[in-house]
Design an enzyme around this catalytic site. Structure first.
Site, short mmCIF file in Angstrom:
data_model
loop_
_atom_site.label_atom_id
_atom_site.label_comp_id
_atom_site.label_asym_id
_atom_site.label_seq_id
_atom_site.Cartn_x
_atom_site.Cartn_y
_atom_site.Cartn_z
N LYS A 33 5.02 4.86 -1.34
CA LYS A 33 5.47 6.26 -1.40
C LYS A 33 6.90 6.39 -0.90
CE LYS A 33 0.78 8.14 -0.81
NZ LYS A 33 0.01 6.88 -0.82
N ALA A 91 0.83 -1.20 0.00
CA ALA A 91 0.00 0.00 0.00
C ALA A 91 0.87 1.26 0.00
CB ALA A 91 -0.97 -0.04 1.18
N SER A 92 0.61 2.19 0.92
CA SER A 92 1.27 3.50 0.85
C SER A 92 2.73 3.50 1.24
CB SER A 92 0.51 4.51 1.71
OG SER A 92 -0.71 4.86 1.09
N ILE A 93 3.27 2.37 1.70
CA ILE A 93 4.72 2.29 1.84
C ILE A 93 5.38 2.46 0.48
CG2 ILE A 93 6.63 0.74 2.49
CD1 ILE A 93 4.87 -0.38 4.68
#
Length: 384
Positions: free
Chosen positions: A114, A110-112
Site C-alpha cells: 500500500k 504484504a500490506s507495505i
C-alpha cells in the site's frame, strides 16, 4: 547509490543458538527438530565500519527474537543520510533445501504494498493526472456507483466504507490478469458505511486505487509502478509475485501450527491484490524506498505532507492513517510506517522523517510481529 558489494562475513552467531523449533517434512505428519548444528551461517553483510557497536547490538537483538518467535528466516536493513548502513540476512530462506537468507532474498511484503502504491498516487497527483477528491468513476466509469461518492483520498485512508477480506479470500488461489479484472471480487458489494464516517481497514480499497492509478497513468499498473516508483528509487529487486514465473532469490513461505511446528504456508495467488499486498521485495530495497522519500527522489515535500498526515472522520476523530502510511509518535519521535501480514510473511517498514532513519524487517513466517523489533533496532541506531 547502492551500498558496496557484499564482502565481509559476519560472526557465525546462529550456530551457537539452540533453537528448538519444529518443522514438518510433509511425509505423513512426521516432524523433526532443527538442531543448533544444522543452523546456517549468517549471510554476508557489508562491513559496518563506524556503526559496528550498533550493528552488533541490533544483530544480537534480532537473533534473540528469532529464537523466541521461531522465525525460520529474517532480513534487516537500516539506512540513514541516504546510505544503507547495514543489511543482513539470518536463518533460512528455504528450510528444506538449507538455503540461507541473504540481503537480496525476496519476501512477501504484504500490506507495505500500500505504501509502494501511495508513491504512484503521489506522482500522479504532482503531474495533475489524479484528483484525490474526484469520484473514482471519473477514472473507472465501469465501476458501479454506490449510495455515496467514493474518492481516492477516502480509499487511501480506509475511510471509504469498502469491505476487507471475507471467508477464504485472504488465501485466494484464483489468478487475475489485470487490476481491473480483480475488482470483480467486491465491486458489486454495498459500502459498509457512509464514506468518511468511520475507519475500516480495507485491502480491497487499494485494489480500486490500483485501477485508478492504471487509468490515470494510461498504462498498466505494474508497468507504471516499475517506471514511476521502483526505478527512480533503485529498487531493482522489487517485483509483483507472479506464481507462474521464476523469481530469483524468492524466499519460501511458512506458517506455525498450534503445536508449534513450522509448516509450508498454503499456496496463494496474490494477483487479486497487487496494490494491497502482492509485491515481493528485499529489506535493502524497502530502505532505499524510504530514503527516496526523504531526499526528494520520489515526491515533493507537499505531497509527502498529504500522504503522511493523519486523516480524520467527519466527526473530527484522527485515524492515525494518511494515504498508504500509518503515522504515529514513538518515544517522542514522529514516525511513518506500515506493517504487513501475508500468508507466510510478516513485515514492517519504518521512516523517522526528522532523524532521516529508515528500518525494514522482513520475515518468512506469518503472525510474527516485527513492529516492536523494528522500533528497538531504530533506537539502537538513534542512541548509539
Amino acid at each position: 547509490m547502492r551500498p558496496p558489494p557484499l564482502a565481509t562475513a559476519t560472526p557465525n552467531l546462529l550456530r551457537i543458538l539452540a533453537i528448538g523449533f519444529l518443522l514438518s517434512t510433509g511425509q505423513g505428519g512426521h516432524s523433526g527438530c532443527l538442531q543448533a548444528q544444522e543452523l546456517p551461517p549468517q549471510a554476508l553483510a557489508p562491513a559496518p565500519g563506524p556503526w559496528t557497536e550498533a550493528v552488533t547490538q541490533a544483530r544480537d537483538l534480532l537473533i534473540d527474537r528469532m529464537e523466541e518467535q521461531s522465525i525460520p528466516g529474517l532480513s534487516v536493513a537500516v539506512g540513514m543520510g541516504g546510505e544503507v548502513l547495514w543489511s543482513e540476512g539470518f536463518g533460512w530462506a528455504d528450510l528444506e533445501n538449507r538455503v540461507p537468507v541473504w540481503p537480496e532474498t525476496k519476501f512477501r511484503v504484504a500490506s507495505i504494498s500500500k505504501a509502494l502504491t501511495a508513491a504512484a498516487v503521489g506522482k500522479l497527483m504532482e503531474e495533475g493526472r489524479l484528483d484525490l477528491d474526484a469520484p473514482v468513476q471519473e477514472y473507472l466509469p465501469s465501476f458501479p456507483e454506490k449510495r455515496w461518492p467514493v474518492t481516492t483520498r477516502l480509499l487511501g485512508g480506509h475511510l471509504a466504507g469498502m469491505r476487507h477480506y471475507r471467508g477464504l479470500e485472504f488465501q485466494s488461489m484464483e489468478h487475475y490478469g489485470d487490476v481491473v479484472e480483480a475488482l470483480e471480487i467486491f465491486s458489486a458489494d454495498t459500502l459498509l458505511h457512509e464514506p468518511g464516517t468511520a475507519y475500516e481497514y480495507s485491502t480491497y480499497g487499494w485494489n480500486l486505487i490500483s485501477a485508478v492509478v492504471q487509468s490515470a497513468a494510461g498504462e498498466p499498473y505494474l508497468d507504471y509502478m516499475r517506471k514511476a516508483v521502483f526505478e527512480p528509487a533503485e529498487m531493482d529487486e522489487t517485483v509483483a509475485e507472479h506464481v507462474d514465473s521464476l523469481i530469483y532469490r524468492r524466499s519460501r513461505a511458512y506458517r506455525r501450527t498450534e503445536d508449534d511446528r513450522i509448516m509450508n504456508a498454503p499456496y496463494v495467488d496474490n494477483s487479486n491484490k497487487w496494490a494491497g499486498g502482492g509485491f515481493l521485495s528485499t529489506a535493502p530495497d524497502l530502505v532505499r524506498f524510504g530514503m527516496a522519500h526523504l531526499d526528494g527522489t520520489l515526491l515533493r515535500r507537499e505531497t509527502l505532507e498529504t500522504l503522511w498526515t493523519s486523516q480524520a472522520t467527519t466527526e473530527g476523530e484522527e485515524t492515525g492513517y494518511g494515504i498508504g502510511w500509518r503515522v504515529a509518535t514513538w518515544e517522542g519521535r514522529q514516525v511513518v510506517y506500515h506493517t504487513g501480514g501475508a500468508v507466510g510473511g510478516t513485515t514492517v517498514l519504518v521512516i523517522y522523517p526528522e532523524e532521516g532513519l529508515v528500518v525494514s524487517l522482513l520475515a518468512n513466517i506469518q503472525n510474527a510481529g516485527q513492529t516492536g523489533n523494528a522500533e528497538q533496532v531504530a533506537e539502537i541506531f538513534l542512541t548509539r
